[in-house]
Write an enzyme that holds these catalytic residues in place. Structure first.
Site, short mmCIF file in Angstrom:
data_model
loop_
_atom_site.label_atom_id
_atom_site.label_comp_id
_atom_site.label_asym_id
_atom_site.label_seq_id
_atom_site.Cartn_x
_atom_site.Cartn_y
_atom_site.Cartn_z
N ASP A 67 0.86 -1.17 0.00
CA ASP A 67 0.00 0.00 0.00
C ASP A 67 0.91 1.23 0.00
O ASP A 67 2.11 1.13 0.26
CB ASP A 67 -0.89 -0.04 1.24
CG ASP A 67 -1.80 1.16 1.34
OD1 ASP A 67 -2.32 1.58 0.30
OD2 ASP A 67 -1.99 1.68 2.45
N LYS A 68 0.34 2.40 -0.31
CA LYS A 68 1.14 3.63 -0.32
C LYS A 68 0.92 4.45 0.95
O LYS A 68 1.83 4.65 1.74
CB LYS A 68 0.83 4.48 -1.55
CG LYS A 68 1.66 5.77 -1.62
CD LYS A 68 1.15 6.71 -2.66
CE LYS A 68 -0.10 7.42 -2.20
NZ LYS A 68 0.11 8.37 -1.08
N THR A 69 -0.32 4.89 1.13
CA THR A 69 -0.61 5.83 2.21
C THR A 69 -0.48 5.15 3.56
O THR A 69 -1.16 4.17 3.85
CB THR A 69 -2.04 6.38 2.05
OG1 THR A 69 -2.19 6.88 0.72
CG2 THR A 69 -2.29 7.51 3.04
N THR A 127 -2.53 1.11 -4.63
CA THR A 127 -3.04 2.20 -3.80
C THR A 127 -4.37 2.70 -4.32
O THR A 127 -4.68 2.58 -5.51
CB THR A 127 -2.02 3.35 -3.75
OG1 THR A 127 -2.56 4.43 -3.00
CG2 THR A 127 -1.69 3.85 -5.15
N ASP A 159 -5.01 5.87 -4.13
CA ASP A 159 -4.75 7.26 -4.47
C ASP A 159 -4.82 7.50 -5.97
O ASP A 159 -4.76 6.56 -6.77
CB ASP A 159 -3.37 7.69 -3.95
CG ASP A 159 -3.48 8.33 -2.58
OD1 ASP A 159 -4.60 8.47 -2.09
OD2 ASP A 159 -2.43 8.68 -2.01
N ARG A 177 -5.91 3.96 -7.81
CA ARG A 177 -7.37 3.97 -7.81
C ARG A 177 -7.96 2.55 -7.78
O ARG A 177 -8.93 2.25 -8.46
CB ARG A 177 -7.90 4.73 -9.02
CG ARG A 177 -7.70 6.24 -8.96
CD ARG A 177 -8.52 6.84 -7.85
NE ARG A 177 -8.47 8.30 -7.84
CZ ARG A 177 -8.85 9.04 -6.82
NH1 ARG A 177 -9.28 8.45 -5.71
NH2 ARG A 177 -8.79 10.35 -6.86
N LYS A 224 -7.07 -5.26 -5.14
CA LYS A 224 -5.74 -5.56 -4.59
C LYS A 224 -5.57 -7.06 -4.40
O LYS A 224 -4.54 -7.65 -4.77
CB LYS A 224 -5.55 -4.84 -3.25
CG LYS A 224 -5.46 -3.32 -3.35
CD LYS A 224 -5.18 -2.72 -1.98
CE LYS A 224 -5.06 -1.20 -2.06
NZ LYS A 224 -4.70 -0.59 -0.77
#
Length: 1324
Positions: free
Chosen positions: A400-402, A681, A683, A864, A870
């Site tokens: 994941d990023k955030t 992610t 985002d 997105r 995922k």
């Protein structure tokens, strides 16, 4: 009687909920809000756990053996030999499973016992989350988690608005607005009205679609449509809203969060799966041996044994009258007897030992001080004890990023104003940049009463420029204070901001600290404080941000001046600047490239002064477009385009989306270890790409970054086809390719520069000499004069060794051989996939094409994406690539992929504990993943493999002695050893040394494991334990057993001691062979151990002593049948000479082979160990360890734009819906401003014509005002252009580089590639 009732009919196709009506809702038997992740209860633990354990092939196998040993006619061993180890392993595994499940129960209890305010009988009471039912009305307070999926009824904000953060659902930290029905806002906080609310909700069945909800509210004989804007989902956090009330629609497992969490899968390691396969093979081998010996026994009994019935009588169950049938029955019984005797080839202690080793390794992970995070006082935690060695075989990491790569903190880092860059700290004595660390003293902003204590800025020159009333810097910060959608409020006398995105919060905060304080806003005004002076502006328009426009603007009036302020992506703003500022644009573009190269998120700021007449004309056109019933959006965009043109460039902001500490270094090391990293992610695309560059998952050395953003299957397929062609072109012409090398080989006298130029020009011509389209880019080429790499199959022991311990090879004439051309490992491609395109990529028709391209890319970023997508990506790689995967995340939106991957790692971060509760391992920071894999994972895999190889060796050496003895005992299943020795061989004599090996062994230190990531490579290819290594261990054990039995047998067969005693008895032979076996095991494991601890010494030498002590105790104290056998044997010199000869014969080949490998084919770990022993400290080759900071100084021509903003807030502001006060409460005199305010800045009051003249004068004079830094930058840029000559003028879009600073309108069009550099430096 057979017809369904109305509620039953409704339950089949829809969901009906009536607020505050428990009786009505209970008939549908909806799930309550109780969450359960545990597997057992007190009543079900024993039967369910035993059932699960006996599903394992080995446990069932030993259970069958135990049953056979209970039959006296078959078994020559007591059932205790199998019963005790079987009960032991079942008990140990049960205790471990119980411990794991208790942890799950505690985690479930923590979540279920959270408090929620619920309406009961008209009163607000605190209830546990688990007690919340469908139809309950619950209250949420600010910063509180939503307990269940609820329909919003009423809020504290005007117009029924509330704001939520969905970080646990999609990873985004920017706020999202929700709004309840206007009809229900009248309920307010009145508990009696809320309790009497009896609306009936008819909605869809539970599903996993986060962005979709369809339903209807029936209340007061009216029907109201419900959509996703009326629903708050479990896992969201209420922000910037004092309170809200809602009706529970979905609870517990029916919530969309839990629907997306996926199913918990049983996870086993690759070693486990290989062991199961090996055990099946061993069982088949065992059956074959038993069948062979049974046949031999039947033949021997039929030919010879029948004549010795006086001494060896047949059992009464065997027919005596017919020899053939009797011998057959004896052979059949012997088959089962040998199955019992030889069962130790797969001892149950193997599984006991494996569980103990894993359990101990888990504690080593838990106790590792290097993975302790002091800020939150959190240690790493192994939440499962069965997957440790799998950490050493990870091939794909899905992150994941955030909150996983980033800290969710935005900081104003640098900026460029009027062609001058700020933010770097320069040493005045040396002129060099000073690295910014926590030790560096920040600028003091305490003179500003509104400053923020946490704000950090280190460049004093910018503050001096602002305080000296420098025009450009003041315009810069005035724009930041005015062009945004932030809301201000005063809390406890302190001004606080509520921002829709962290980017905006960072920019407005920076302006505030530099003296441009945003104070308040109304639907038609905005007030700021500039250096203590109040300035009030009439807010005329907000031209809102969206993903197509990539910019936002505000039009303001103060006095008689109308000004447009705009901020957005660099390519978008540059296209809309007026001519005559080429030099400023060029210098600012240099700064943009510099900021982007440092991984900062950039926005370009611009302004335009509007005359009153022009504004009035434009406003009429804007109103006409807004009222149009046909193509309203396109007409509005055209009007916006008109006013957002001819702007003056002010500068650039550079925000750092703060990465967690050590993320770039960790990613670089993990990639060098051979692990592929994918970022999944929720985002937006620009943010994901920007973070990709920041953490160096994407680098400027990449040839190209492919972007898949098609909306249909055809578009996505077309893009994938284009990317495939680009890869083919690169593979054909890349430096070191076949054409270039053939040219090199044909003329060995060519110098390296010629080779480089040949390969470069190869891009421009095909084989016939005709000009070809230019390829995407040229990668970095390094010429290495090392020896040619021979016999390198990609293993860890060749190429990287030469890089570290270079050994140049010369030919017979003493001249160096031809150079090997190595393509820089940092080059290659990256792939960015949007969520809507990923749906098509995962479809059966495009799945293989997507995988083909993704597997050839150095990095993949999916943006997105939903939580379920995922998991689907992880499942795809597991299924199609058969690769070992690891998923890491910190929020509830990551739970599904954490459960889907072979290994799930949760970060105990800012987004709750959902990810940790579903994970196998929990860490506090992403950088700890590097140590978890490269140190603990590699060690665990290395230890387990070494343990298994030795374990199979010692057990085959022990068990096969019975096979050789069978040749001399008529295949009678007679054992060569004492039955008690057989029972305790694995339990007492050899278990502890091999356990110490499995827990403490290490080939290199933890520091070297991180320094040399290529050490991880053997695990990727399962090189340390596989079928080949198993067969080698079996053959080694068979050879040992043969020598072990034959030498003592030959010595003792007709042996006589010096006292005249006969030595050739069965018990003496058994005692001698057993003793030599224990001595050999001790010598082998001592040779096998690379890392000695006090525990190794105690267990290895203690086990040898323990053998003699236990043998004496058993035979003399308890009175065993072999009493005196070993005591008499060791009194004779024959025993000692026999043992010496046997052990030497067994150890000599092993020592010789080890020395041969160490001298001729040393592994990388061998070389590192030798290097450590010599205490030679040298720098690590860049081919083995990449320096993460090497990018920081590179120039980049990619865009650093990333703005985590959402469309719609501009309309909420100008409509007044977001305001605490209604628009009519304000009496703002149009065009007058406040009496207290000073005259607008001189630059605002200037006329449009005067502005244009001033811009021309500024353009003419700007060249003389450049700083030395900018001159040097341009000089280096020009030198680079001269070096690259014509190649530097070619861009991937076919335009000349001279157009770089021109407006690039074409960049708005769909392009399959992200902006990246056009030509990389060729390093010779």
């Amino acid at each position: 009687m057979g017809t369904k009732t109305q509620p039953q009919l409704a339950k089949d196709n829809e969901r009906r909920i009536r607020a505050n009506d428990k009786d009505f809702n209970s008939q549908f038997k909806y799930h309550n809000n109780y969450i359960k992740t545990s597997k057992y209860t007190l009543l079900t633990f024993l039967p369910f756990n035993l059932l699960e354990q006996f599903q394992r092939l080995a446990n069932f196998y030993f259970l069958c053996l135990l049953v056979l040993q209970l039959i006296p006619a078959i078994s020559s061993l007591t059932p205790v030999t199998t019963a005790i180890p079987l009960i032991g392993v079942l008990t140990l595994t049960a205790v471990k499973d119980a411990y794991d499940d208790i942890q799950r129960h505690l985690s479930d209890s923590q979540v279920n016992n959270r408090k929620s305010k619920t309406l009961r009988n008209g009163k607000l009471v605190e209830a546990k989350w688990s007690d919340v039912q469908v139809g309950d009305v619950i209250r949420l307070d600010n910063n509180q988690f939503v307990a269940a999926d609820i329909m919003l009824l009423t809020t504290s904000e005007p117009n029924g608005l509330c704001f939520i953060e969905t970080a646990e659902l999609d990873g985004e930290t920017n706020l999202k607005a929700k709004q309840c029905l206007i009809e229900t806002t009248e309920l307010g906080e009145q508990h009696d009205l809320l309790w009497n609310f009896n609306g009936e909700i008819i909605c869809e069945r539970p599903n996993n679609l986060l962005n979709k909800f369809e339903g209807t509210l029936m209340w007061k004989n009216q029907r109201f449509a419900l959509d996703n804007d009326k629903i708050l989902l479990r896992g969201c956090v209420l922000r910037n809203t004092q309170w809200c009330y809602g009706v529970v629609v979905f609870a517990g497992v029916d919530t969309k969060l839990m629907q997306n969490s996926g199913k918990t899968q049983f996870k086993s390691t690759g070693v486990d799966r290989l062991l199961n396969f090996i055990i099946i093979g061993i069982v088949l081998f065992l059956v074959s041996i038993c069948a062979l010996f049974a046949l031999g026994c039947a033949i021997w009994e039929g030919l010879i044994g029948q004549h010795f019935q006086l001494y060896l009588p047949w059992e009464h169950i065997i027919p005596q009258e017919m020899v053939a049938s009797g011998a057959t029955v004896i052979g059949l019984l012997v088959f089962f007897s040998y199955a019992i005797v030889l069962n130790t080839v797969v001892p149950i202690s193997l599984y006991v030992s494996v569980e103990v080793i894993r359990f101990a390794q888990s504690f080593l992970i838990n106790w590792d001080e290097e993975m302790y995070y002091a800020r939150t006082q959190t240690y790493a935690k192994a939440r499962t004890t069965t997957l440790n060695e799998e950490l050493g075989q990870i091939q794909y990491i899905f992150s994941d990023k955030t909150g996983t790569l980033t800290q969710n903190i935005m900081t104003f880092n640098k900026c460029s104003i009027n062609g001058r860059t700020y933010g770097d700290v320069i040493d005045l004595r040396t002129g060099e940049l000073i690295e910014i660390t926590e030790m560096l003293e920040p600028v003091d902003f305490s003179a500003n009463p509104h400053h923020e204590v946490d704000f950090r800025w280190y460049d004093r020159t910018l503050l001096d420029a602002v305080r000296s009333d420098e025009e450009h810097s003041q315009n810069f910060f005035r724009l930041l204070a005015l062009c945004h959608t932030v809301m201000a409020e005063t809390v406890d006398g302190r001004l606080e901001y509520q921002a829709q995105s962290p980017d905006e919060a960072a920019l407005v905060s920076a302006a505030r600290n530099f003296g441009f304080v945003f104070r308040t806003r109304t639907p038609n005004s905005i007030t700021i404080e500039v250096m203590g002076r109040i300035e009030e502006y009439e807010l005329l328009h907000i031209l809102d941000f969206n993903n197509v426009r990539k910019r936002m603007s505000v039009i303001l009036r103060r006095g008689n001046s109308v000004v447009l302020y705009c901020k957005g992506a660099d390519n978008v703003i540059y296209d809309r600047l007026h001519s005559g500022q080429e030099d400023l644009k060029a210098r600012t573009q240099d700064h943009l490239n510099k900021f982007a190269g440092e991984g900062l998120r950039t926005l370009v700021l611009a302004e335009r002064r509007l005359s009153e007449q022009y504004y009035n004309d434009w406003r009429s056109r804007q109103q006409e477009a807004a009222l149009s019933m046909d193509s309203r959006e396109s007409k509005l965009n055209a009007v916006y385009e008109e006013v957002e043109s001819g702007m003056q460039l002010l500068g650039v902001t550079a925000i750092e989306d703060k990465l967690q500490d050590g993320v770039p270094k960790s990613i670089a090391n993990l990639q060098n270890a051979g692990i592929k990293i994918w970022v999944l992610t929720g985002d937006k695309q620009e943010t994901a790409i920007n973070i990709g560059y920041s953490c160096q998952l994407l680098t400027d050395e990449l040839v190209d970054v492919f972007i898949v953003d098609g909306n249909s299957v055809e578009e996505v397929e077309k893009q994938l086809r284009q990317f495939k062609e680009s890869i083919k072109i690169f593979d054909r012409f890349r430096p070191g390719g076949t054409e270039a090398m053939n040219h090199f080989n044909s003329d060995s006298s060519m110098d390296p520069m010629s080779v480089a130029m040949t390969q470069t020009s190869a891009f421009m011509q095909d084989a016939n000499g005709s000009t070809m389209p230019p390829p995407p880019a040229i990668s970095v080429v390094t010429f290495r004069w090392d020896a040619k790499i021979q016999d390198n199959k990609g293993g860890p022991d060749s190429a990287e060794c030469n890089d570290i311990f270079g050994d140049p090879e010369k030919n017979s004439e003493g001249r160096r051989t031809a150079p090997s051309v190595i393509v820089d490992e940092n080059t290659g491609f990256a792939l960015v996939v949007n969520g809507h395109s990923l749906v098509h990529c995962l479809s059966p028709e495009l799945e293989s094409k997507f995988l083909d391209i993704a597997s050839q890319c150095k990095a993949v970023i999916c943006c997105r994406v939903t939580p379920l997508q995922k998991a689907l990506v992880v499942e795809l790689i597991k299924r199609a690539k058969n690769a070992v995967t690891l998923a890491i995340g910190d929020g509830a939106n990551d739970v599904s992929m954490i459960k889907a991957a072979h290994i799930g790692v949760g970060i105990s971060g800012q987004e709750g504990l959902q990810a940790v509760l579903s994970s196998d391992y929990a860490i506090a920071q992403f950088c700890h993943l590097e140590r978890l894999l490269l140190v603990h994972g590699r060690w665990s895999y290395y230890r387990m493999c070494k343990f298994l190889r030795y374990f199979f060796y010692k057990n085959f050496a022990f068990t096969l002695c019975h096979c050789w003895y069978s040749l001399f005992c008529g295949f009678s299943a007679q054992t060569v050893f004492d039955p008690m020795f057989i029972s305790v061989y694995n339990l007492f004599y050899t278990s502890l040394p091999v356990l110490a090996l499995g827990v403490f062994e290490q080939d290199v230190s933890d520091k070297n494991s991180v320094e040399y990531p290529r050490l991880y490579t053997p695990g990727l290819k399962s090189e340390l334990f596989n079928i080949r290594e198993f067969i080698y261990s079996v053959l080694h054990g068979a050879f040992t057993s043969l020598i072990l039995f034959l030498i003592p047998y030959g010595v003792y067969k007709d042996g006589v001691s010096h006292n005249g005693y006969i030595l050739s008895d069965h018990m003496t032979l058994g005692a001698v062979v057993a003793t030599i076996l224990i001595v050999d095991n001790t010598a082998q494991i001592a040779l096998y151990t690379s890392y000695w601890t006090i525990v190794n010494h105690i267990t290895i030498w203690g086990s040898l002593i323990w053998y003699f002590v236990l043998d004496y105790f058993y035979n003399y104290v308890i009175g065993g049948p072999y009493v005196g056998s070993l005591t008499q044997a060791i009194k004779d010199l024959t025993f000692w000479m026999t043992m010496l000869i046997t052990v030497v014969m067994l150890m000599a080949p092993v020592l010789a082979y080890k020395f041969y490998l160490l001298d001729v084919h040393p592994s990388l770990s061998d070389k590192i160990r030798q290097k450590s022993l010599k205490k030679v400290h040298s720098r690590v080759s860049s081919d083995v360890r990449r320096t993460p900071s090497s990018r920081r100084g590179r120039r980049s021509v990619r865009s650093g734009y990333a703005f985590a903003h959402q469309e719609g807030f501009g309309r909420l502001i100008t409509s007044g819906k977001i305001m605490h006060k209604m628009p009519q409460d304000f009496a703002f005199p149009l065009g007058l401003g406040t009496k207290k305010s000073q005259t607008l800045h001189n630059s605002v009051a200037v006329s449009v014509d005067g502005m244009n003249n001033k811009q021309q004068n500024h353009t003419n004079n700007s060249g003389s005002t450049k700083t030395n830094d900018n001159n040097n930058t341009n000089l280096r840029h020009n030198q680079n252009n001269q070096i690259h000559s014509s190649m530097a003028d070619i861009r991937h879009d076919g335009r000349a580089s001279g157009d770089t600073y021109q407006g690039s309108a074409s960049t708005d069009e769909l392009s399959p590639r992200a902006p990246c550099q056009d030509l990389d430096t060729i390093n010779l």
